[in-house]
Design a protein around this motif. Structure first.
Motif, PDB file in Angstrom:
ATOM      1  N   ALA A   1      -3.778 -25.459  55.520  1.00  0.00           N
ATOM      2  CA  ALA A   1      -4.118 -24.474  56.191  1.00  0.00           C
ATOM      3  C   ALA A   1      -5.519 -24.002  55.832  1.00  0.00           C
ATOM      4  N   SER A   2      -6.199 -25.199  55.384  1.00  0.00           N
ATOM      5  CA  SER A   2      -7.743 -24.900  55.086  1.00  0.00           C
ATOM      6  C   SER A   2      -7.988 -23.875  54.184  1.00  0.00           C
ATOM      7  N   HIS A   3      -8.650 -22.717  54.895  1.00  0.00           N
ATOM      8  CA  HIS A   3      -9.064 -21.776  54.014  1.00  0.00           C
ATOM      9  C   HIS A   3      -8.225 -20.222  54.279  1.00  0.00           C
ATOM     10  N   ASN A   4      -6.887 -20.428  54.942  1.00  0.00           N
ATOM     11  CA  ASN A   4      -6.135 -19.396  55.169  1.00  0.00           C
ATOM     12  C   ASN A   4      -5.531 -18.843  53.902  1.00  0.00           C
ATOM     13  N   PRO A   5      -5.033 -17.821  53.721  1.00  0.00           N
ATOM     14  CA  PRO A   5      -4.188 -17.172  52.667  1.00  0.00           C
ATOM     15  C   PRO A   5      -3.138 -18.036  52.173  1.00  0.00           C
ATOM     16  N   PRO A   6      -2.694 -17.950  50.712  1.00  0.00           N
ATOM     17  CA  PRO A   6      -1.959 -18.854  50.323  1.00  0.00           C
ATOM     18  C   PRO A   6      -0.338 -18.857  50.897  1.00  0.00           C
ATOM     19  N   ILE A   7      -0.208 -17.655  51.500  1.00  0.00           N
ATOM     20  CA  ILE A   7       1.343 -17.818  52.389  1.00  0.00           C
ATOM     21  C   ILE A   7       1.372 -18.710  53.340  1.00  0.00           C
TER      22      ILE A   7
ATOM     23  N   ASN B   1      -8.555 -16.049  49.056  1.00  0.00           N
ATOM     24  CA  ASN B   1      -8.378 -17.049  50.058  1.00  0.00           C
ATOM     25  C   ASN B   1      -9.382 -18.262  49.643  1.00  0.00           C
ATOM     26  N   PRO B   2      -8.919 -19.623  49.760  1.00  0.00           N
ATOM     27  CA  PRO B   2      -9.916 -20.724  49.648  1.00  0.00           C
ATOM     28  C   PRO B   2     -10.975 -20.787  50.243  1.00  0.00           C
ATOM     29  N   GLU B   3     -11.651 -19.765  50.485  1.00  0.00           N
ATOM     30  CA  GLU B   3     -12.901 -20.065  51.706  1.00  0.00           C
ATOM     31  C   GLU B   3     -14.297 -19.805  51.141  1.00  0.00           C
ATOM     32  N   PRO B   4     -15.114 -20.843  51.149  1.00  0.00           N
ATOM     33  CA  PRO B   4     -16.501 -20.538  50.367  1.00  0.00           C
ATOM     34  C   PRO B   4     -17.157 -19.574  51.001  1.00  0.00           C
ATOM     35  N   ILE B   5     -16.882 -18.104  50.854  1.00  0.00           N
ATOM     36  CA  ILE B   5     -17.916 -17.219  51.222  1.00  0.00           C
ATOM     37  C   ILE B   5     -18.041 -16.300  50.000  1.00  0.00           C
TER      38      ILE B   5
ATOM     39  N   ALA C   1     -24.621 -25.215  42.652  1.00  0.00           N
ATOM     40  CA  ALA C   1     -23.221 -25.200  42.693  1.00  0.00           C
ATOM     41  C   ALA C   1     -22.812 -25.472  44.251  1.00  0.00           C
ATOM     42  N   ILE C   2     -21.776 -26.441  44.346  1.00  0.00           N
ATOM     43  CA  ILE C   2     -21.193 -26.948  45.520  1.00  0.00           C
ATOM     44  C   ILE C   2     -19.713 -25.922  45.586  1.00  0.00           C
ATOM     45  N   ILE C   3     -19.340 -25.264  46.568  1.00  0.00           N
ATOM     46  CA  ILE C   3     -18.047 -24.740  46.699  1.00  0.00           C
ATOM     47  C   ILE C   3     -17.598 -25.047  47.875  1.00  0.00           C
ATOM     48  N   ASN C   4     -16.184 -25.681  47.837  1.00  0.00           N
ATOM     49  CA  ASN C   4     -15.351 -26.176  49.009  1.00  0.00           C
ATOM     50  C   ASN C   4     -14.481 -25.449  49.058  1.00  0.00           C
ATOM     51  N   ASP C   5     -13.786 -25.617  50.409  1.00  0.00           N
ATOM     52  CA  ASP C   5     -12.689 -24.558  50.840  1.00  0.00           C
ATOM     53  C   ASP C   5     -11.117 -25.430  50.418  1.00  0.00           C
ATOM     54  N   GLY C   6     -10.033 -25.003  50.849  1.00  0.00           N
ATOM     55  CA  GLY C   6      -8.715 -25.600  50.458  1.00  0.00           C
ATOM     56  C   GLY C   6      -8.695 -26.934  50.827  1.00  0.00           C
ATOM     57  N   ASP C   7      -9.006 -27.434  51.831  1.00  0.00           N
ATOM     58  CA  ASP C   7      -9.046 -28.866  52.260  1.00  0.00           C
ATOM     59  C   ASP C   7     -10.188 -29.641  52.257  1.00  0.00           C
ATOM     60  N   ALA C   8     -11.198 -28.852  51.597  1.00  0.00           N
ATOM     61  CA  ALA C   8     -12.614 -29.564  51.380  1.00  0.00           C
ATOM     62  C   ALA C   8     -13.414 -30.045  52.594  1.00  0.00           C
ATOM     63  N   ASP C   9     -13.152 -29.504  53.877  1.00  0.00           N
ATOM     64  CA  ASP C   9     -14.119 -29.909  54.948  1.00  0.00           C
ATOM     65  C   ASP C   9     -15.232 -28.967  54.963  1.00  0.00           C
ATOM     66  N   ARG C  10     -15.107 -27.625  54.362  1.00  0.00           N
ATOM     67  CA  ARG C  10     -16.034 -26.771  54.417  1.00  0.00           C
ATOM     68  C   ARG C  10     -16.933 -26.584  53.272  1.00  0.00           C
ATOM     69  N   VAL C  11     -18.102 -25.993  52.977  1.00  0.00           N
ATOM     70  CA  VAL C  11     -18.920 -25.803  51.842  1.00  0.00           C
ATOM     71  C   VAL C  11     -19.923 -24.647  51.996  1.00  0.00           C
ATOM     72  N   GLY C  12     -20.056 -24.064  50.790  1.00  0.00           N
ATOM     73  CA  GLY C  12     -21.008 -23.151  50.569  1.00  0.00           C
ATOM     74  C   GLY C  12     -21.885 -23.486  49.240  1.00  0.00           C
TER      75      GLY C  12
END
Length: 460
Positions: A101-107, A215-219, A238-249
């Motif tokens: 679920a990418s960056h969505n909340p853990p539920i 939320n695992p979102e790089p913001i 620093a590199i910051i990735n979201d839950g499935d690592a297709d996004r970056v901040g």
């Protein structure tokens, strides 16, 4: 129907809509599509992230697909979404499935469909899968075929590809001290494979299905603790990735957040001005206007697209796209993969820093020197549906004549409602992945951005 594909796949709350029964429907409908693909005999692959039950959901998905007669390459460990896309493309598979679920909340958990070319399935493919959902029999018996399921080290294959596409020797010799915040997601255990541990400070590189309550979102909203850590360990970038690592901040050496707007512009500028590369550019509706200016400067065709990387990926497979990206941290380079990739893009920025012998602060300042200062922020409003609709109604149709006191100079409703004013723009749209109203703003001062966001949040 409990299964509905949004901007990027199907996402739902675990144990509410995201159940084994509904997952079976999604797998059966996707399998029916894969069985019509010319490469069906090559099979499909299934990967999964670090979310609660993702491994078990992936195994079940593989069992459903095998019961339909499809050969399945099942990841033997958690992997990033781009790793699944790469494996799908390079092994000429009929497609792939990523449980995330990418960056969505853990539920939440989710179900992304990957196409044979190694990117998000085109909208018409998703339409076909949703039509299949209408005819799928929920009572279909699933009889797994173990010999059709092959446990596969997809992660190592992907890491090897990274090594072939980046100048890692240059980065290593640069002496950069790197921090990586995997946000407890699938990007952990990738960058650490590429560099000596003396170069890397890892943060949230462990399994925690609750994502530490964020939320695992790089913001910026979700990285305050990481910024403190970053400054304590005296790291360069620093590199910051979201839950499935297709996004970056990213963070610059001062610990300031550098968003995907600036990263996209830095990479485009580098590819064209330093590497001499040419091609078309694809950007989604909420991405910075600096891309427009860079394209005009270098006479590059630019495509403005609705929000969602699937629209960018489509053009990557049909046009001569050099680079494409979106506001939410998703950037892709066609020569690498027609897919956004947070790990690759983060490492590419390191390569640019090393090759140009500039800090990330220096690269951002170059943009400001050429195009003027620009600031960006986004609000995600979790409000009652009535309030959400009232704000949408107030913004619809271009009826606003001023934004926070700034006269409106343009309006576009390609995806949501976007108002231009002197020095910036405002976009209001409903999320396609979460039950939230998103309000975006870019302007020539941080104060103006905050003023505009406050104005928009109080509409109606």
């Amino acid at each position: 129907m409990q299964v509905k594909f949004g901007t990027d796949g199907w996402r739902a709350i675990i144990a509410k809509e995201y159940t084994y029964d509904n997952l079976k429907l999604a797998a059966l409908a996707s399998g029916a599509y894969f069985l019509e693909h010319p490469d069906k005999s090559n099979g499909v692959c299934v990967g999964y992230d670090t979310r609660f039950m993702s491994k078990e959901f992936a195994r079940f998905t593989a069992e459903v697909l095998s019961s339909m007669g499809l050969k399945v390459f099942l990841a033997d460990n958690f992997v990033s979404t781009p790793a699944v896309s790469l494996f799908t493309r390079d092994h000429r598979l009929a497609g792939g499935v990523m449980i995330t679920a990418s960056h969505n909340p853990p539920i939440y958990n989710g179900f992304k469909v990957k196409a044979s070319y190694g990117g998000p399935a085109h909208p018409e493919v998703i339409d076909e899968i949703e039509r299949n959902l209408l005819t799928v029999d929920p009572e279909t018996e699933v009889t797994p075929v173990p010999e059709l399921i092959s446990m596969t080290d997809i992660k190592s294959y992907y890491v090897g590809y990274l090594e072939s596409k980046l100048d890692l020797k240059l980065i290593r010799e640069s002496g950069l001290k790197i921090a990586h915040n995997a946000m407890y997601g699938a990007g952990q255990d990738m960058i650490t494979r590429l560099f000596d541990e003396s170069m890397i400070n890892c943060y949230h590189c462990s399994l925690n299905p609750g994502f530490g309550g964020i939320n695992p979102e790089p913001i910026p909203n979700y990285i305050a603790d990481f910024v403190e850590f970053f400054r304590e360990v005296e790291t360069d970038v620093a590199i910051i990735n979201d839950g499935d690592a297709d996004r970056v901040g990213m963070l610059d050496e001062k610990g300031e957040f550098v968003d995907s707007h600036k990263l996209f512009a830095i990479i485009l500028k580098y590819l064209v001005e330093q590497k001499g590369q040419r091609g078309e550019v694809a950007k989604t509706f909420a991405l910075t206007d600096i891309i427009d200016k860079l394209c005009r400067k270098h006479d590059l065709t630019m495509h403005l697209l609705p929000v969602g990387f699937k629209h960018v990926s489509r053009l990557m497979t049909t046009n001569d796209i050099l680079i494409g990206g979106e506001e939410s941290g998703g950037i892709g380079i066609t020569s690498f993969l027609p897919e956004r990739d947070g790990v690759y893009i983060g490492l590419l920025i390191l390569e640019i820093m090393a090759r140009r012998q500039k800090t990330l602060v220096g690269l951002v300042e170059e943009l400001y020197e050429e195009f003027g200062f620009f600031s960006y922020n986004r609000l995600d409003l979790r409000v009652a549906e009535s309030r959400k609709q009232a704000i949408i109604e107030a913004a619809a149709g271009g009826k606003l004549t001023s934004i926070a006191g700034f006269p409106v100079t343009g309006f576009n409703d390609l995806d949501g409602f976007k108002y231009h004013f002197e020095g910036g723009w405002l976009l209001i749209r409903a999320s396609g992945t979460e039950p939230v109203l998103r309000i975006y703003c870019e302007a020539d001062s941080t104060e103006k951005v905050e003023k505009v966001l406050a104005f928009a949040s109080k509409l109606a």
